[in-house]
Design a protein around this motif. Structure first.
Motif, PDB file in Angstrom:
ATOM      1  N   THR A   1       0.811  -1.221   0.000  1.00 35.61           N
ATOM      2  CA  THR A   1       0.000   0.000   0.000  1.00 35.61           C
ATOM      3  C   THR A   1       0.845   1.273   0.000  1.00 35.61           C
ATOM      4  OG1 THR A   1      -0.029  -0.143   2.382  1.00 35.61           O
ATOM      5  CG2 THR A   1      -1.949  -1.025   1.226  1.00 35.61           C
ATOM      6  N   CYS A   2       2.177   1.089   0.084  1.00 35.81           N
ATOM      7  CA  CYS A   2       3.050   2.258   0.225  1.00 35.81           C
ATOM      8  C   CYS A   2       3.482   2.786  -1.131  1.00 35.81           C
ATOM      9  CB  CYS A   2       4.272   1.889   1.075  1.00 35.81           C
ATOM     10  SG  CYS A   2       5.560   3.130   1.066  1.00 35.81           S
ATOM     11  N   CYS A   3       3.048   3.977  -1.457  1.00 35.09           N
ATOM     12  CA  CYS A   3       3.320   4.532  -2.781  1.00 35.09           C
ATOM     13  C   CYS A   3       4.754   5.016  -2.938  1.00 35.09           C
ATOM     14  CB  CYS A   3       2.343   5.666  -3.087  1.00 35.09           C
ATOM     15  SG  CYS A   3       0.652   5.071  -3.159  1.00 35.09           S
ATOM     16  N   LEU A   4       5.375   5.378  -1.842  1.00 34.52           N
ATOM     17  CA  LEU A   4       6.770   5.791  -1.927  1.00 34.52           C
ATOM     18  C   LEU A   4       7.644   4.576  -2.246  1.00 34.52           C
ATOM     19  CD1 LEU A   4       7.976   8.561  -1.753  1.00 34.52           C
ATOM     20  CD2 LEU A   4       8.419   8.209   0.668  1.00 34.52           C
ATOM     21  N   CYS A   5       7.260   3.413  -1.665  1.00 33.56           N
ATOM     22  CA  CYS A   5       7.966   2.167  -1.975  1.00 33.56           C
ATOM     23  C   CYS A   5       7.836   1.878  -3.464  1.00 33.56           C
ATOM     24  CB  CYS A   5       7.368   0.990  -1.192  1.00 33.56           C
ATOM     25  SG  CYS A   5       7.487   1.175   0.587  1.00 33.56           S
ATOM     26  N   TYR A   6       6.639   2.089  -3.961  1.00 36.24           N
ATOM     27  CA  TYR A   6       6.369   1.879  -5.378  1.00 36.24           C
ATOM     28  C   TYR A   6       7.255   2.795  -6.223  1.00 36.24           C
ATOM     29  CZ  TYR A   6       3.653   1.692  -9.718  1.00 36.24           C
ATOM     30  OH  TYR A   6       3.257   1.556 -11.020  1.00 36.24           O
ATOM     31  N   ALA A   7       7.396   4.048  -5.797  1.00 36.83           N
ATOM     32  CA  ALA A   7       8.222   5.015  -6.523  1.00 36.83           C
ATOM     33  C   ALA A   7       9.668   4.534  -6.605  1.00 36.83           C
ATOM     34  CB  ALA A   7       8.163   6.384  -5.843  1.00 36.83           C
ATOM     35  N   VAL A   8      10.199   4.014  -5.504  1.00 31.69           N
ATOM     36  CA  VAL A   8      11.583   3.535  -5.501  1.00 31.69           C
ATOM     37  C   VAL A   8      11.735   2.324  -6.416  1.00 31.69           C
ATOM     38  CG1 VAL A   8      13.358   2.463  -4.053  1.00 31.69           C
ATOM     39  CG2 VAL A   8      12.180   4.493  -3.263  1.00 31.69           C
ATOM     40  N   GLN A   9      10.728   1.453  -6.403  1.00 34.31           N
ATOM     41  CA  GLN A   9      10.753   0.298  -7.304  1.00 34.31           C
ATOM     42  C   GLN A   9      10.789   0.769  -8.755  1.00 34.31           C
ATOM     43  OE1 GLN A   9       7.526  -2.503  -6.514  1.00 34.31           O
ATOM     44  NE2 GLN A   9       7.705  -2.065  -4.316  1.00 34.31           N
ATOM     45  N   MET A  10       9.990   1.794  -9.050  1.00 34.33           N
ATOM     46  CA  MET A  10       9.954   2.330 -10.410  1.00 34.33           C
ATOM     47  C   MET A  10      11.310   2.889 -10.809  1.00 34.33           C
ATOM     48  SD  MET A  10       7.075   1.846 -11.833  1.00 34.33           S
ATOM     49  CE  MET A  10       7.009   0.286 -10.969  1.00 34.33           C
ATOM     50  N   LEU A  11      11.984   3.527  -9.855  1.00 36.21           N
ATOM     51  CA  LEU A  11      13.302   4.092 -10.156  1.00 36.21           C
ATOM     52  C   LEU A  11      14.276   2.990 -10.552  1.00 36.21           C
ATOM     53  CD1 LEU A  11      15.239   6.517 -10.280  1.00 36.21           C
ATOM     54  CD2 LEU A  11      15.739   6.131  -7.865  1.00 36.21           C
ATOM     55  N   PHE A  12      14.282   1.916  -9.777  1.00 38.21           N
ATOM     56  CA  PHE A  12      15.192   0.817 -10.085  1.00 38.21           C
ATOM     57  C   PHE A  12      14.887   0.224 -11.441  1.00 38.21           C
ATOM     58  CE2 PHE A  12      17.999  -0.285  -6.535  1.00 38.21           C
ATOM     59  CZ  PHE A  12      17.580   0.635  -5.597  1.00 38.21           C
ATOM     60  N   LYS A  13      13.591   0.097 -11.745  1.00 37.28           N
ATOM     61  CA  LYS A  13      13.216  -0.454 -13.050  1.00 37.28           C
ATOM     62  C   LYS A  13      13.698   0.461 -14.161  1.00 37.28           C
ATOM     63  CE  LYS A  13       9.712  -3.746 -12.202  1.00 37.28           C
ATOM     64  NZ  LYS A  13       8.976  -3.488 -10.940  1.00 37.28           N
ATOM     65  N   GLU A  14      13.533   1.757 -13.958  1.00 35.46           N
ATOM     66  CA  GLU A  14      13.969   2.768 -14.922  1.00 35.46           C
ATOM     67  C   GLU A  14      15.473   2.625 -15.190  1.00 35.46           C
ATOM     68  OE1 GLU A  14      12.193   5.386 -16.338  1.00 35.46           O
ATOM     69  OE2 GLU A  14      13.932   6.370 -17.235  1.00 35.46           O
ATOM     70  N   LEU A  15      16.218   2.264 -14.152  1.00 32.31           N
ATOM     71  CA  LEU A  15      17.667   2.150 -14.284  1.00 32.31           C
ATOM     72  C   LEU A  15      18.076   0.791 -14.842  1.00 32.31           C
ATOM     73  CD1 LEU A  15      18.818   3.840 -10.951  1.00 32.31           C
ATOM     74  CD2 LEU A  15      18.539   4.866 -13.190  1.00 32.31           C
ATOM     75  N   GLY A  16      17.090  -0.031 -15.173  1.00 35.62           N
ATOM     76  CA  GLY A  16      17.396  -1.321 -15.760  1.00 35.62           C
ATOM     77  C   GLY A  16      17.693  -2.397 -14.741  1.00 35.62           C
ATOM     78  N   ALA A  17      17.494  -2.084 -13.461  1.00 38.01           N
ATOM     79  CA  ALA A  17      17.735  -3.098 -12.434  1.00 38.01           C
ATOM     80  C   ALA A  17      16.456  -3.887 -12.207  1.00 38.01           C
ATOM     81  CB  ALA A  17      18.180  -2.435 -11.137  1.00 38.01           C
ATOM     82  N   ASN A  18      16.595  -5.054 -11.662  1.00 35.32           N
ATOM     83  CA  ASN A  18      15.429  -5.878 -11.404  1.00 35.32           C
ATOM     84  C   ASN A  18      15.457  -6.344  -9.954  1.00 35.32           C
ATOM     85  OD1 ASN A  18      13.080  -7.107 -11.973  1.00 35.32           O
ATOM     86  ND2 ASN A  18      13.976  -8.900 -12.962  1.00 35.32           N
TER      87      ASN A  18
ATOM     88  N   LEU B   1       9.055   9.488  -8.704  1.00 39.70           N
ATOM     89  CA  LEU B   1       8.160  10.106  -7.734  1.00 39.70           C
ATOM     90  C   LEU B   1       6.791  10.405  -8.350  1.00 39.70           C
ATOM     91  CD1 LEU B   1      10.409  12.555  -5.658  1.00 39.70           C
ATOM     92  CD2 LEU B   1       9.475  10.343  -4.982  1.00 39.70           C
ATOM     93  N   SER B   2       6.801  10.843  -9.612  1.00 40.39           N
ATOM     94  CA  SER B   2       5.532  11.127 -10.284  1.00 40.39           C
ATOM     95  C   SER B   2       4.671   9.886 -10.376  1.00 40.39           C
ATOM     96  CB  SER B   2       5.781  11.674 -11.688  1.00 40.39           C
ATOM     97  OG  SER B   2       6.412  12.928 -11.624  1.00 40.39           O
ATOM     98  N   GLN B   3       5.313   8.757 -10.682  1.00 39.58           N
ATOM     99  CA  GLN B   3       4.557   7.509 -10.758  1.00 39.58           C
ATOM    100  C   GLN B   3       4.010   7.119  -9.395  1.00 39.58           C
ATOM    101  OE1 GLN B   3       6.075   4.317 -13.470  1.00 39.58           O
ATOM    102  NE2 GLN B   3       7.791   5.713 -13.678  1.00 39.58           N
ATOM    103  N   GLY B   4       4.798   7.345  -8.363  1.00 35.02           N
ATOM    104  CA  GLY B   4       4.331   7.068  -7.008  1.00 35.02           C
ATOM    105  C   GLY B   4       3.116   7.924  -6.670  1.00 35.02           C
ATOM    106  N   MET B   5       3.176   9.211  -7.078  1.00 30.91           N
ATOM    107  CA  MET B   5       2.060  10.130  -6.829  1.00 30.91           C
ATOM    108  C   MET B   5       0.800   9.684  -7.549  1.00 30.91           C
ATOM    109  SD  MET B   5       2.317  12.805  -4.878  1.00 30.91           S
ATOM    110  CE  MET B   5       1.433  14.225  -5.516  1.00 30.91           C
ATOM    111  N   GLU B   6       0.976   9.208  -8.783  1.00 29.35           N
ATOM    112  CA  GLU B   6      -0.177   8.735  -9.553  1.00 29.35           C
ATOM    113  C   GLU B   6      -0.839   7.576  -8.844  1.00 29.35           C
ATOM    114  OE1 GLU B   6       1.512   9.693 -13.919  1.00 29.35           O
ATOM    115  OE2 GLU B   6       0.369   7.828 -13.736  1.00 29.35           O
ATOM    116  N   LYS B   7      -0.002   6.687  -8.308  1.00 32.18           N
ATOM    117  CA  LYS B   7      -0.556   5.538  -7.602  1.00 32.18           C
ATOM    118  C   LYS B   7      -1.307   5.998  -6.358  1.00 32.18           C
ATOM    119  CE  LYS B   7       0.262   1.059  -5.678  1.00 32.18           C
ATOM    120  NZ  LYS B   7       1.092  -0.017  -5.236  1.00 32.18           N
ATOM    121  N   LEU B   8      -0.727   6.963  -5.660  1.00 27.97           N
ATOM    122  CA  LEU B   8      -1.365   7.478  -4.452  1.00 27.97           C
ATOM    123  C   LEU B   8      -2.699   8.136  -4.789  1.00 27.97           C
ATOM    124  CD1 LEU B   8      -1.174   7.946  -1.433  1.00 27.97           C
ATOM    125  CD2 LEU B   8       0.054  10.060  -1.884  1.00 27.97           C
ATOM    126  N   HIS B   9      -2.686   8.910  -5.866  1.00 26.45           N
ATOM    127  CA  HIS B   9      -3.901   9.570  -6.353  1.00 26.45           C
ATOM    128  C   HIS B   9      -4.995   8.532  -6.569  1.00 26.45           C
ATOM    129  CE1 HIS B   9      -5.687  12.857  -8.963  1.00 26.45           C
ATOM    130  NE2 HIS B   9      -6.459  11.828  -9.198  1.00 26.45           N
TER     131      HIS B   9
END
Lengths: 103, 362
Positions: free
Chosen positions: A20-37, B267-275
């Motif tokens: 449920t943590c969106c900040l956790c999701y954001a960090v996961q997205m960053l790693f994916k963006e960098l090509g890490a898995n 961070l933008s993607q995280g915000m979208e999810k939160l939204h």
């Protein structure tokens, strides 16, 4: 805590997260963006030890405490630390050993 | 609600220049600006009158000693002419300084009008501004955390304007790096202070911060998670306004910009999810039943996450500034701070001019 140490050593890149943590999701997205898995461990899906893991991470000094990022078995930190590392250019080199084809 | 700390200067002079004098004093806290206060026209005229009186005295004398007196008069006349020239020169300088102060005051006036407009908006004095004034009036004027923030932010902007003027003068002078460094550090700390203020205010009312209600309308348009977008700052504001960079610097800035972009995207993607999650929580259960306290309750709990994003975005801004500071020379850093400061000033002035343009009010 044993479980934390064990999981960290078994995975090159590990992120302790909450679904449920969106900040956790954001960090996961960053790693994916960098090509890490990274491997993601959702502690809210671990009814038995989830809370203990969270407490252990806090004791280890993780500022979040979630997300908690481990690379090569060592605690890197939470969102702040990951962002700082990335902006200083030190994150990608850290992740390199674990990804043969990084962008 | 917004503070314009009223500084009333007891007028010591009579005459038409009085209001101008007061306005000029608003601008500066009295410290490092002009050493002389602006002259009143009265004063200039008096000086010139005095001189012409002196000149006439110089030619008075007994006629029997005409030859001696003649040469003495010549000397006196020459002296008087020199003094006249000097006085005229000083007068021109004072006039120039005076005009400069007038122009600063004009800018200051525009800013004050803008703040007044914002205050009125917040107190619901304008209708049809696209804001639910009843909501605004109640929650924000009675929230002490926000009231404090608004006041502190007003002071922050005033201080910012002062620092920008100082930076501009410093860069135009032949000031050395050691001194310039002090101004740069000052500027960096000032931004740091803002982020601290915002973090506290976000805990008091995250909506107020994230909606940009505390900023002017043009600034709000460009808002990304309650502030500027670091990659945009690098590309559009800093890069075009810095002294030529070395190859290494160019590379470092380019890498920094890419890292910022990636972090912002995450961070933008995280915000979208939160939204999405917040919207889902509000819409939970049967819409139409008329009984929704539960949904409100569980949504409020999730708002803490919003504050975390604001703090995280500010952390990104802070880190970007730190990296810039590391990459650039002192002089370049000063130029960067000046560019950034003036950019924000332009946005604020734009908002003010926009809101005071003539329109049909129904």
């Amino acid at each position: 805590m044993e479980k934390v140490v064990k999981l960290a050593s078994e995975n090159g890149i590990l992120i302790f997260s909450k679904s449920t943590c969106c900040l956790c999701y954001a960090v996961q997205m960053l790693f994916k963006e960098l090509g890490a898995n990274p491997s993601i461990y959702e502690i809210d899906h671990d009814p038995a030890e989830g809370k203990d893991i969270e407490k252990a991470l806090m004791r280890m000094g993780c500022s979040g405490p979630l997300p908690a990022v481990f690379v090569s078995g060592k605690l890197v930190g939470s969102t702040n630390e990951v962002m700082s590392l990335h902006l200083s250019g030190s994150l990608i080199p850290l992740l390199k050993p674990y990804q043969p084809n990084m962008s | 609600m917004n503070s314009t700390s009223a500084r009333f200067v007891p007028s010591k002079r009579m005459g038409i220049c009085e209001p101008m004098h007061q306005m000029a004093m608003w601008d500066f806290k009295g410290n490092n600006f002009l050493e002389t206060s602006p002259p009143s026209m009265f004063e200039i005229e008096t000086n010139l009158d005095n001189l012409s009186e002196d000149t006439s005295h110089g030619t008075v004398g007994p006629s029997s000693k005409y030859d001696q007196e003649a040469s003495k008069s010549d000397d006196k006349v020459r002296r008087r002419l020199a003094q006249n020239r000097e006085a005229a020169r000083k007068s021109r300088l004072r006039k120039k300084a005076y005009v400069q102060q007038l122009e600063s005051s004009k800018l200051r006036l525009i800013q004050l009008e803008q703040e007044l407009h914002r205050t009125r908006l917040q107190q619901g004095q304008y209708v049809g501004g696209g804001i639910d004034t009843s909501q605004l009036g109640y929650s924000e004027t009675t929230n002490p955390g926000i009231a404090t923030f608004e006041m502190e932010y007003g002071q922050w902007v005033e201080e910012q304007n002062r620092q920008i003027s100082e930076l501009r003068s410093a860069l135009n002078s032949d000031m050395g790096d050691m001194e310039l460094h002090i101004f740069v550090d000052c500027g960096m700390r000032h931004y740091s202070d803002l982020f601290t203020m915002k973090a506290t205010a976000a805990k008091a009312d995250v909506f107020h911060i994230i909606s940009g209600m505390w900023k002017t309308s043009a600034e709000r348009f460009f808002l990304w998670i309650a502030g500027f977008r670091p990659s945009e700052l690098l590309k559009q504001i800093l890069m075009p306004n810095l002294e030529p960079l070395t190859e290494q610097q160019r590379l470092d800035v380019s890498n920094l910009r890419q890292s910022c972009q990636q972090a912002e995207d995450a961070l933008s993607q995280g915000m979208e999810k939160l939204h999405y999650i917040l919207a889902e929580t509000i819409a939970e259960g049967q819409l139409g039943e008329g009984n929704y306290l539960h949904q409100i309750g569980s949504t409020i709990d999730k708002f803490e996450a919003l504050a975390r994003f604001v703090v995280q975005a500010d952390h990104l801004r802070q880190e970007t500034l730190q990296q810039i500071y590391r990459i650039l020379s002192t002089r370049q850093a000063a130029q960067g701070l000046l560019a950034m400061g003036e950019y924000l000033q332009r946005l604020r002035t734009l908002s003010s001019c926009w809101s005071s343009r003539p329109t049909e009010q129904t």
